[in-house]
Structure formats: structure tokens, C-alpha cells
Write a protein that holds these residues in place. Structure first.
Motif, PDB file in Angstrom:
ATOM      1  N   ARG A 127      39.214  39.648  45.924  1.00  0.00           N
ATOM      2  CA  ARG A 127      39.651  40.928  45.359  1.00  0.00           C
ATOM      3  C   ARG A 127      41.174  41.085  45.391  1.00  0.00           C
ATOM      4  O   ARG A 127      41.753  41.757  44.527  1.00  0.00           O
ATOM      5  CB  ARG A 127      39.000  42.063  46.156  1.00  0.00           C
ATOM      6  N   PHE A 128      41.837  40.506  46.367  1.00  0.00           N
ATOM      7  CA  PHE A 128      43.261  40.716  46.616  1.00  0.00           C
ATOM      8  C   PHE A 128      44.140  40.622  45.358  1.00  0.00           C
ATOM      9  O   PHE A 128      44.905  41.547  45.074  1.00  0.00           O
ATOM     10  CB  PHE A 128      43.744  39.744  47.706  1.00  0.00           C
ATOM     11  N   PRO A 129      44.075  39.542  44.571  1.00  0.00           N
ATOM     12  CA  PRO A 129      44.970  39.441  43.407  1.00  0.00           C
ATOM     13  C   PRO A 129      44.750  40.535  42.362  1.00  0.00           C
ATOM     14  O   PRO A 129      45.671  40.871  41.617  1.00  0.00           O
ATOM     15  CB  PRO A 129      44.640  38.070  42.802  1.00  0.00           C
ATOM     16  N   ARG A 130      43.562  41.090  42.316  1.00  0.00           N
ATOM     17  CA  ARG A 130      43.249  42.106  41.298  1.00  0.00           C
ATOM     18  C   ARG A 130      44.084  43.373  41.450  1.00  0.00           C
ATOM     19  O   ARG A 130      44.293  44.098  40.480  1.00  0.00           O
ATOM     20  CB  ARG A 130      41.766  42.455  41.341  1.00  0.00           C
ATOM     21  N   PHE A 131      44.545  43.654  42.666  1.00  0.00           N
ATOM     22  CA  PHE A 131      45.374  44.839  42.883  1.00  0.00           C
ATOM     23  C   PHE A 131      46.693  44.741  42.124  1.00  0.00           C
ATOM     24  O   PHE A 131      47.312  45.749  41.808  1.00  0.00           O
ATOM     25  CB  PHE A 131      45.666  45.026  44.382  1.00  0.00           C
ATOM     26  N   PHE A 132      47.154  43.518  41.837  1.00  0.00           N
ATOM     27  CA  PHE A 132      48.480  43.294  41.268  1.00  0.00           C
ATOM     28  C   PHE A 132      48.444  42.839  39.822  1.00  0.00           C
ATOM     29  O   PHE A 132      49.480  42.563  39.230  1.00  0.00           O
ATOM     30  CB  PHE A 132      49.225  42.272  42.146  1.00  0.00           C
ATOM     31  N   GLN A 133      47.259  42.763  39.232  1.00  0.00           N
ATOM     32  CA  GLN A 133      47.121  42.359  37.839  1.00  0.00           C
ATOM     33  C   GLN A 133      47.095  43.595  36.940  1.00  0.00           C
ATOM     34  O   GLN A 133      46.695  44.674  37.370  1.00  0.00           O
ATOM     35  CB  GLN A 133      45.842  41.537  37.658  1.00  0.00           C
ATOM     36  N   ALA A 134      47.504  43.418  35.713  1.00  0.00           N
ATOM     37  CA  ALA A 134      47.506  44.517  34.752  1.00  0.00           C
ATOM     38  C   ALA A 134      46.075  44.965  34.468  1.00  0.00           C
ATOM     39  O   ALA A 134      45.135  44.168  34.524  1.00  0.00           O
ATOM     40  CB  ALA A 134      48.170  44.069  33.450  1.00  0.00           C
ATOM     41  N   GLY A 135      45.925  46.237  34.161  1.00  0.00           N
ATOM     42  CA  GLY A 135      44.617  46.778  33.797  1.00  0.00           C
ATOM     43  C   GLY A 135      43.776  47.130  35.012  1.00  0.00           C
ATOM     44  O   GLY A 135      44.249  47.133  36.146  1.00  0.00           O
ATOM     45  N   THR A 136      42.522  47.446  34.721  1.00  0.00           N
ATOM     46  CA  THR A 136      41.569  47.758  35.780  1.00  0.00           C
ATOM     47  C   THR A 136      40.397  46.798  35.679  1.00  0.00           C
ATOM     48  O   THR A 136      40.161  46.195  34.642  1.00  0.00           O
ATOM     49  CB  THR A 136      41.051  49.209  35.675  1.00  0.00           C
ATOM     50  N   PHE A 137      39.667  46.686  36.777  1.00  0.00           N
ATOM     51  CA  PHE A 137      38.540  45.764  36.816  1.00  0.00           C
ATOM     52  C   PHE A 137      37.270  46.491  37.237  1.00  0.00           C
ATOM     53  O   PHE A 137      37.317  47.574  37.817  1.00  0.00           O
ATOM     54  CB  PHE A 137      38.817  44.588  37.768  1.00  0.00           C
ATOM     55  N   GLU A 138      36.162  45.862  36.921  1.00  0.00           N
ATOM     56  CA  GLU A 138      34.856  46.365  37.349  1.00  0.00           C
ATOM     57  C   GLU A 138      33.991  45.150  37.679  1.00  0.00           C
ATOM     58  O   GLU A 138      33.795  44.272  36.839  1.00  0.00           O
ATOM     59  CB  GLU A 138      34.213  47.192  36.244  1.00  0.00           C
ATOM     60  N   ARG A 139      33.525  45.112  38.900  1.00  0.00           N
ATOM     61  CA  ARG A 139      32.666  44.014  39.341  1.00  0.00           C
ATOM     62  C   ARG A 139      31.380  44.611  39.876  1.00  0.00           C
ATOM     63  O   ARG A 139      31.399  45.516  40.697  1.00  0.00           O
ATOM     64  CB  ARG A 139      33.350  43.207  40.438  1.00  0.00           C
ATOM     65  N   SER A 140      30.263  44.098  39.397  1.00  0.00           N
ATOM     66  CA  SER A 140      28.955  44.553  39.847  1.00  0.00           C
ATOM     67  C   SER A 140      28.149  43.340  40.293  1.00  0.00           C
ATOM     68  O   SER A 140      28.038  42.362  39.560  1.00  0.00           O
ATOM     69  CB  SER A 140      28.227  45.278  38.715  1.00  0.00           C
ATOM     70  N   VAL A 141      27.613  43.429  41.499  1.00  0.00           N
ATOM     71  CA  VAL A 141      26.807  42.347  42.062  1.00  0.00           C
ATOM     72  C   VAL A 141      25.464  42.923  42.488  1.00  0.00           C
ATOM     73  O   VAL A 141      25.407  43.932  43.182  1.00  0.00           O
ATOM     74  CB  VAL A 141      27.500  41.704  43.282  1.00  0.00           C
ATOM     75  N   ILE A 142      24.400  42.284  42.038  1.00  0.00           N
ATOM     76  CA  ILE A 142      23.052  42.626  42.496  1.00  0.00           C
ATOM     77  C   ILE A 142      22.590  41.459  43.345  1.00  0.00           C
ATOM     78  O   ILE A 142      22.606  40.317  42.893  1.00  0.00           O
ATOM     79  CB  ILE A 142      22.092  42.863  41.315  1.00  0.00           C
ATOM     80  N   TRP A 143      22.217  41.742  44.588  1.00  0.00           N
ATOM     81  CA  TRP A 143      21.825  40.667  45.483  1.00  0.00           C
ATOM     82  C   TRP A 143      20.630  41.077  46.331  1.00  0.00           C
ATOM     83  O   TRP A 143      20.325  42.253  46.471  1.00  0.00           O
ATOM     84  CB  TRP A 143      23.001  40.254  46.359  1.00  0.00           C
ATOM     85  N   GLU A 144      19.988  40.069  46.884  1.00  0.00           N
ATOM     86  CA  GLU A 144      18.891  40.288  47.818  1.00  0.00           C
ATOM     87  C   GLU A 144      19.411  40.003  49.215  1.00  0.00           C
ATOM     88  O   GLU A 144      19.771  38.862  49.525  1.00  0.00           O
ATOM     89  CB  GLU A 144      17.732  39.321  47.551  1.00  0.00           C
ATOM     90  N   LYS A 145      19.447  41.027  50.037  1.00  0.00           N
ATOM     91  CA  LYS A 145      19.947  40.833  51.393  1.00  0.00           C
ATOM     92  C   LYS A 145      19.061  39.863  52.163  1.00  0.00           C
ATOM     93  O   LYS A 145      19.551  39.021  52.914  1.00  0.00           O
ATOM     94  CB  LYS A 145      20.032  42.169  52.128  1.00  0.00           C
ATOM     95  N   SER A 146      17.749  39.949  51.967  1.00  0.00           N
ATOM     96  CA  SER A 146      16.813  39.123  52.738  1.00  0.00           C
ATOM     97  C   SER A 146      17.013  37.631  52.509  1.00  0.00           C
ATOM     98  O   SER A 146      16.820  36.828  53.419  1.00  0.00           O
ATOM     99  CB  SER A 146      15.373  39.513  52.427  1.00  0.00           C
TER     100      SER A 146
END
Length: 169
Positions: A127-146
Motif C-alpha cells: 500500500r505504501f507507494p499508493r499514498f504518493f501516486q497521482a489519483g485515488t485507488f480502490e482495492r477490494s479483496v474477498i478471502w476465506e479466513k479459514s
């Protein structure tokens, strides 16, 4: 199934004059050990940006003066009915003094170029580099914890006129 949503913030504090960011070294007992930007849960009914400003103040002692929304990280676990949303901000103007005994971990100003050399969680390093890049981002992750398996991941970057999308299944 009952579902619940947790709303959190993360705010990268960047001293542009010195080209340094403020990170905190979270101990194991706090969870997510390693270096991370300030942030935490948004209290109801405060706004999300107010939650980000409050968390920076509580964890560092600094008062954020200029803050920019950078994007959303969302993690969903259908087995638990949990949606975990992290609203990310970049602060480029602030005042105050750092806390001498910060509650969430030792504070460190580090150059932007050296920050990723510090020990940190993989998700934060990504995630770190995204703070300094132009624009905005959206990341969605669907996962199974088990099983620890990612079922679907979507990542999008938004700019003034262009939408770039990549999807990983």
C-alpha cells in the motif's frame, strides 16, 4: 447471515520539505507488528476524515492541517460476514510536537526512499507507494479466513479522466 462492517483509517504524514514520512513501530502485542502509518477505528458518528485526523493526534501528537483522500482498501470474509474498510489519507501539513510516549509504538521520521527497507507487514509495503501516486485507488479483496485463500481481488486507480482497472481472480 448477520454481517458487520468495520471502518478504519490510515493517514500517512509526509514532511515534504525533508522528504520524510512518519511511521510507528507497532509491537507484537498491538497486532500488525512492524512499521505502519497512524490510523485506527472511526468512532460513530464522526466522519471518516475526522477519524483520520483524530487518530493521527492520538497516536503521534501532531495536528493534521492539510489532508488528501488517497483511496480505499476493503477486505471481505464471507465466512465471518465481515467487511473491513480502510480509508487512506495523505497529510502534507501538520503542527505540534511528537508524543514522548506514543500509545501505539515508537515514532520514526524516515526518508521516503528508505521507508520500505524497514520491517513491515506485506500489505502495508504494498500500500505504501499508493499514498504518493497521482489519483485515488480502490482495492477490494474477498478471502476465506479459514483457508487463507483469496477468492477475488479487484484493484482500480482513478484519475481525473481515466479509469485503469486490473482484476485478479
Amino acid at each position: 447471515m448477520d454481517t458487520r462492517t468495520e471502518i478504519l483509517t490510515m493517514c500517512m504524514v509526509w514532511d515534504k520539505r525533508r522528504d520524510q514520512v512518519l511511521l510507528m513501530n507497532r509491537p507484537n502485542r498491538k497486532g500488525f507488528p512492524g512499521y505502519i502509518a497512524p490510523g485506527g477505528k472511526v468512532d460513530f458518528p464522526e466522519s471518516i476524515v475526522d477519524g483520520a485526523v483524530r487518530e493521527v493526534k492520538e497516536e503521534t501528537g501532531l495536528v493534521v492541517k492539510k489532508i488528501t483522500y488517497k483511496g480505499l482498501d476493503e477486505f471481505c470474509d464471507p465466512e465471518q460476514g465481515l467487511r473491513y474498510m480502510v480509508f487512506n489519507y495523505l497529510a502534507t501539513s501538520f503542527e505540534g510536537e511528537l508524543l514522548s510516549e506514543p500509545p501505539e509504538g515508537e515514532l520514526l521520521w524516515v526518508s521516503l526512499g528508505q521507508a520500505l527497507e524497514l520491517p513491515m507487514q506485506d500489505w502495508f509495503a504494498e500500500r505504501f507507494p499508493r499514498f504518493f501516486q497521482a489519483g485515488t485507488f480502490e482495492r477490494s479483496v474477498i478471502w476465506e479466513k479459514s483457508t487463507g485463500r483469496t477468492l477475488k481481488e479487484t484493484f482500480m486507480v482513478y484519475s481525473d479522466s481515466v479509469l485503469e482497472q486490473s482484476e485478479v481472480k
